[in-house]
Design a protein around this motif. Sequence first.
Motif, PDB file in Angstrom:
ATOM      1  N   SER A 176      60.218  34.651  28.367  1.00  0.00           N
ATOM      2  CA  SER A 176      60.093  36.031  28.834  1.00  0.00           C
ATOM      3  C   SER A 176      58.775  36.235  29.568  1.00  0.00           C
ATOM      4  O   SER A 176      58.723  36.933  30.595  1.00  0.00           O
ATOM      5  CB  SER A 176      60.185  36.999  27.654  1.00  0.00           C
ATOM      6  N   ALA A 177      57.702  35.636  29.045  1.00  0.00           N
ATOM      7  CA  ALA A 177      56.407  35.755  29.705  1.00  0.00           C
ATOM      8  C   ALA A 177      56.450  35.154  31.106  1.00  0.00           C
ATOM      9  O   ALA A 177      55.886  35.698  32.057  1.00  0.00           O
ATOM     10  CB  ALA A 177      55.330  35.061  28.868  1.00  0.00           C
ATOM     11  N   LEU A 178      57.154  34.034  31.253  1.00  0.00           N
ATOM     12  CA  LEU A 178      57.293  33.402  32.568  1.00  0.00           C
ATOM     13  C   LEU A 178      58.036  34.316  33.534  1.00  0.00           C
ATOM     14  O   LEU A 178      57.645  34.461  34.700  1.00  0.00           O
ATOM     15  CB  LEU A 178      58.031  32.073  32.427  1.00  0.00           C
ATOM     16  N   ASP A 179      59.109  34.953  33.070  1.00  0.00           N
ATOM     17  CA  ASP A 179      59.883  35.855  33.930  1.00  0.00           C
ATOM     18  C   ASP A 179      59.016  37.001  34.455  1.00  0.00           C
ATOM     19  O   ASP A 179      59.073  37.347  35.641  1.00  0.00           O
ATOM     20  CB  ASP A 179      61.080  36.425  33.162  1.00  0.00           C
ATOM     21  N   VAL A 180      58.221  37.597  33.569  1.00  0.00           N
ATOM     22  CA  VAL A 180      57.380  38.725  33.979  1.00  0.00           C
ATOM     23  C   VAL A 180      56.286  38.255  34.931  1.00  0.00           C
ATOM     24  O   VAL A 180      55.985  38.917  35.928  1.00  0.00           O
ATOM     25  CB  VAL A 180      56.762  39.418  32.743  1.00  0.00           C
ATOM     26  N   ALA A 181      55.682  37.112  34.642  1.00  0.00           N
ATOM     27  CA  ALA A 181      54.625  36.580  35.498  1.00  0.00           C
ATOM     28  C   ALA A 181      55.154  36.265  36.897  1.00  0.00           C
ATOM     29  O   ALA A 181      54.491  36.557  37.901  1.00  0.00           O
ATOM     30  CB  ALA A 181      54.007  35.334  34.868  1.00  0.00           C
ATOM     31  N   ILE A 182      56.344  35.676  36.982  1.00  0.00           N
ATOM     32  CA  ILE A 182      56.926  35.355  38.289  1.00  0.00           C
ATOM     33  C   ILE A 182      57.254  36.628  39.058  1.00  0.00           C
ATOM     34  O   ILE A 182      57.117  36.687  40.287  1.00  0.00           O
ATOM     35  CB  ILE A 182      58.171  34.471  38.112  1.00  0.00           C
TER      36      ILE A 182
ATOM     37  N   PRO B  12      52.137  47.555  31.651  1.00  0.00           N
ATOM     38  CA  PRO B  12      51.945  46.391  30.783  1.00  0.00           C
ATOM     39  C   PRO B  12      53.260  45.688  30.516  1.00  0.00           C
ATOM     40  O   PRO B  12      54.286  46.321  30.311  1.00  0.00           O
ATOM     41  CB  PRO B  12      51.360  47.000  29.493  1.00  0.00           C
ATOM     42  N   GLU B  13      53.220  44.337  30.520  1.00  0.00           N
ATOM     43  CA  GLU B  13      54.450  43.583  30.395  1.00  0.00           C
ATOM     44  C   GLU B  13      55.170  43.825  29.084  1.00  0.00           C
ATOM     45  O   GLU B  13      56.369  43.637  28.984  1.00  0.00           O
ATOM     46  CB  GLU B  13      54.172  42.080  30.552  1.00  0.00           C
ATOM     47  N   ARG B  14      54.447  44.281  28.070  1.00  0.00           N
ATOM     48  CA  ARG B  14      55.137  44.493  26.794  1.00  0.00           C
ATOM     49  C   ARG B  14      56.083  45.688  26.865  1.00  0.00           C
ATOM     50  O   ARG B  14      56.867  45.915  25.956  1.00  0.00           O
ATOM     51  CB  ARG B  14      54.122  44.679  25.673  1.00  0.00           C
ATOM     52  N   TYR B  15      56.007  46.484  27.951  1.00  0.00           N
ATOM     53  CA  TYR B  15      56.903  47.618  28.107  1.00  0.00           C
ATOM     54  C   TYR B  15      57.984  47.362  29.150  1.00  0.00           C
ATOM     55  O   TYR B  15      58.773  48.243  29.438  1.00  0.00           O
ATOM     56  CB  TYR B  15      56.107  48.864  28.528  1.00  0.00           C
ATOM     57  N   THR B  16      57.998  46.187  29.749  1.00  0.00           N
ATOM     58  CA  THR B  16      58.993  45.904  30.772  1.00  0.00           C
ATOM     59  C   THR B  16      60.335  45.594  30.137  1.00  0.00           C
ATOM     60  O   THR B  16      60.433  45.259  28.962  1.00  0.00           O
ATOM     61  CB  THR B  16      58.571  44.700  31.637  1.00  0.00           C
ATOM     62  N   ALA B  17      61.393  45.681  30.965  1.00  0.00           N
ATOM     63  CA  ALA B  17      62.738  45.454  30.445  1.00  0.00           C
ATOM     64  C   ALA B  17      62.898  44.038  29.919  1.00  0.00           C
ATOM     65  O   ALA B  17      63.559  43.810  28.908  1.00  0.00           O
ATOM     66  CB  ALA B  17      63.763  45.717  31.557  1.00  0.00           C
TER      67      ALA B  17
ATOM     68  N   GLY C 126      45.580  29.626  52.305  1.00  0.00           N
ATOM     69  CA  GLY C 126      45.105  31.003  52.276  1.00  0.00           C
ATOM     70  C   GLY C 126      44.435  31.318  50.953  1.00  0.00           C
ATOM     71  O   GLY C 126      43.963  30.423  50.245  1.00  0.00           O
ATOM     72  N   PRO C 127      44.396  32.599  50.571  1.00  0.00           N
ATOM     73  CA  PRO C 127      43.748  33.001  49.318  1.00  0.00           C
ATOM     74  C   PRO C 127      44.504  32.505  48.095  1.00  0.00           C
ATOM     75  O   PRO C 127      45.721  32.295  48.140  1.00  0.00           O
ATOM     76  CB  PRO C 127      43.766  34.539  49.385  1.00  0.00           C
ATOM     77  N   VAL C 128      43.781  32.300  47.009  1.00  0.00           N
ATOM     78  CA  VAL C 128      44.412  31.941  45.738  1.00  0.00           C
ATOM     79  C   VAL C 128      45.143  33.165  45.207  1.00  0.00           C
ATOM     80  O   VAL C 128      44.607  34.275  45.221  1.00  0.00           O
ATOM     81  CB  VAL C 128      43.356  31.461  44.722  1.00  0.00           C
ATOM     82  N   ILE C 129      46.371  32.968  44.745  1.00  0.00           N
ATOM     83  CA  ILE C 129      47.177  34.073  44.223  1.00  0.00           C
ATOM     84  C   ILE C 129      47.552  33.745  42.787  1.00  0.00           C
ATOM     85  O   ILE C 129      47.998  32.639  42.486  1.00  0.00           O
ATOM     86  CB  ILE C 129      48.436  34.290  45.071  1.00  0.00           C
ATOM     87  N   ARG C 130      47.366  34.720  41.922  1.00  0.00           N
ATOM     88  CA  ARG C 130      47.525  34.465  40.493  1.00  0.00           C
ATOM     89  C   ARG C 130      48.279  35.601  39.820  1.00  0.00           C
ATOM     90  O   ARG C 130      48.202  36.757  40.234  1.00  0.00           O
ATOM     91  CB  ARG C 130      46.141  34.301  39.859  1.00  0.00           C
ATOM     92  N   ALA C 131      49.018  35.266  38.761  1.00  0.00           N
ATOM     93  CA  ALA C 131      49.705  36.275  37.961  1.00  0.00           C
ATOM     94  C   ALA C 131      49.794  35.775  36.531  1.00  0.00           C
ATOM     95  O   ALA C 131      49.882  34.574  36.287  1.00  0.00           O
ATOM     96  CB  ALA C 131      51.102  36.549  38.510  1.00  0.00           C
ATOM     97  N   GLU C 132      49.750  36.693  35.592  1.00  0.00           N
ATOM     98  CA  GLU C 132      49.883  36.326  34.180  1.00  0.00           C
ATOM     99  C   GLU C 132      50.663  37.397  33.452  1.00  0.00           C
ATOM    100  O   GLU C 132      50.752  38.552  33.889  1.00  0.00           O
ATOM    101  CB  GLU C 132      48.516  36.124  33.537  1.00  0.00           C
ATOM    102  N   ALA C 133      51.238  37.016  32.331  1.00  0.00           N
ATOM    103  CA  ALA C 133      52.010  37.955  31.531  1.00  0.00           C
ATOM    104  C   ALA C 133      52.092  37.464  30.098  1.00  0.00           C
ATOM    105  O   ALA C 133      51.977  36.268  29.828  1.00  0.00           O
ATOM    106  CB  ALA C 133      53.410  38.134  32.110  1.00  0.00           C
TER     107      ALA C 133
END
Length: 216
Positions: A78-84, A122-127, A64-71
């Motif tokens: 921590s960046a991996l947790d937010v991206a997932i 923005p991920e810098r404001y996430t828990a 199907g379509p390419v799905i992407r996320a970044e953080a």
Amino acid sequence: MDIVVKGRNVEVPDHYRQHVAEKLQKIERYDHKLISVDVELFHERNPRQSDHCQRVEITCYSRGPVIRAEACAADFYSALDVAISKLDRRLSRAADRRRVHRGRHAPVSVAAATASLAFTPPERYTATALATRAETPAQAEERTEGFELIEDADDQPWHIVREKEHPSEPMTVDDALFHMELLGHDFYLFNDKESGRPSVVYRRRAYDYGVMSLGM
């Protein structure tokens, strides 16, 4: 499902590769036809960006379509947790859309398809990211252990760091907007199915979108 972990300007230790593999095991529940997942790490050298200097980009390839996320966060874990977390929402939306198409063969509206995708804080404001600021120095050091930065010899003020080419299958504006949200981009280049012209959909302010096309 193949998982490829690489660093653009950082050497990735084996223990982090294993951590990524364990974290990504659960995403197959959304799409059992996933072919591969690329995970790329990038370190921001600007000292002013120290609170979110480590960036993780995840790209899923399937039929199907390419799905992407970044953080971005203060460390790669921590960046991996937010991206997932972002990736979970986008994969879930794609799965919902597939069920709709198999059921009544009617496309879901852009508003419904992108309701939980756009305008994520923005991920810098996430828990997750904020929690890392309360870590002790020893904990912070443990999270970054094993990562080795690679110096870039290019001293140009700008340089092209990536080139992409993707299929030009004609699609509707609605489909293009859906693909744009699954990628987490602010724009998406596509061939308009109705006009036959190369076009770009893009995000404007608030909840508005725009479309640009090349004249004939």
